[in-house]
Write an enzyme that holds these catalytic residues in place. Structure first.
Site, PDB file in Angstrom:
ATOM      1  N   ASP A  82       0.819  -1.217   0.000  1.00 53.24           N
ATOM      2  CA  ASP A  82       0.000   0.000   0.000  1.00 53.24           C
ATOM      3  C   ASP A  82       0.850   1.263   0.000  1.00 53.24           C
ATOM      4  OD1 ASP A  82      -2.468  -1.327   0.025  1.00 53.24           O
ATOM      5  OD2 ASP A  82      -2.366  -1.609   2.195  1.00 53.24           O
ATOM      6  N   ASP A  83       2.160   1.125  -0.076  1.00 54.30           N
ATOM      7  CA  ASP A  83       3.029   2.291  -0.026  1.00 54.30           C
ATOM      8  C   ASP A  83       3.120   2.932  -1.412  1.00 54.30           C
ATOM      9  OD1 ASP A  83       5.058   3.825   1.672  1.00 54.30           O
ATOM     10  OD2 ASP A  83       6.139   3.393  -0.191  1.00 54.30           O
TER      11      ASP A  83
END
Length: 186
Positions: A146-147
């Site tokens: 999710d970065d």
């Protein structure tokens, strides 16, 4: 801030396993992973956000769970924190103060156990827990899908600039995971 002992080995292994990564490593020879400080402050900073951190430190010079709990909510809100962020910060402080979370437990726990412990705290999600694993516990084998920074770097260096939004979808995540397989366990 000191780099982890595994850093030189990880750089060599990554460069040998992936020519794109080798190029990145060669372009940035002085970049190294370094710890971001004590666990409570690291997590508090992630809840508060970078813009409010300096103001909060002015109100709570000794950033400890007890010091946070001794401050009134109005004092914390005067630093620019929303009511919700004040609640999250206090919940974090309570978890540390009551020893639901302690440093030896975090250090001894597996990555997934750390994620489970931390995401039980209001205001901390999986991404924050993964960043904590990387930048506080300095764990070497974490892939934060999710970065957005990681996804953008993969897009630019491996996928000819494919939109990051595409990589957030299931098929995109599978592609990112496949690219990152060459990097394990680093």
């Amino acid at each position: 801030m000191t780099r982890p002992t595994y850093w030189p080995k990880a750089r060599r292994a990554l460069a040998a396993a992936d020519p794109v990564m080798a190029g990145i490593i060669n372009r940035f020879p002085r970049i190294a992973l370094a710890s971001r400080g004590d666990p409570f402050s690291t997590l508090a900073r992630s809840i508060v956000g970078q813009q409010m951190w300096a103001r909060l430190q002015g109100a709570v010079p000794e950033m400890t769970p007890r010091a946070v709990l001794r401050r009134r909510a109005t004092t914390l809100r005067a630093c620019g924190l929303s009511e919700r962020k004040v609640e999250y910060l206090r919940d974090l402080a309570l978890h540390f103060d009551r020893e639901h979370i302690d440093v030896p437990t975090l250090q001894a726990a597996s990555d997934e156990e750390v994620i489970e412990l931390l995401t039980a705290i209001r205001g901390i999600g999986r991404w924050t827990a993964e960043m904590f694993l990387i930048f506080n516990l300095m764990r070497p084998d974490v892939l934060p899908l999710d970065d957005l920074g990681l996804l953008k770097a993969i897009s630019l260096n491996y996928l000819d600039g494919e939109p990051t939004e595409v990589l957030l979808k299931r098929d995109g995540r599978a592609r990112v995971t496949a690219i990152a397989a060459a990097w394990a366990p680093w």
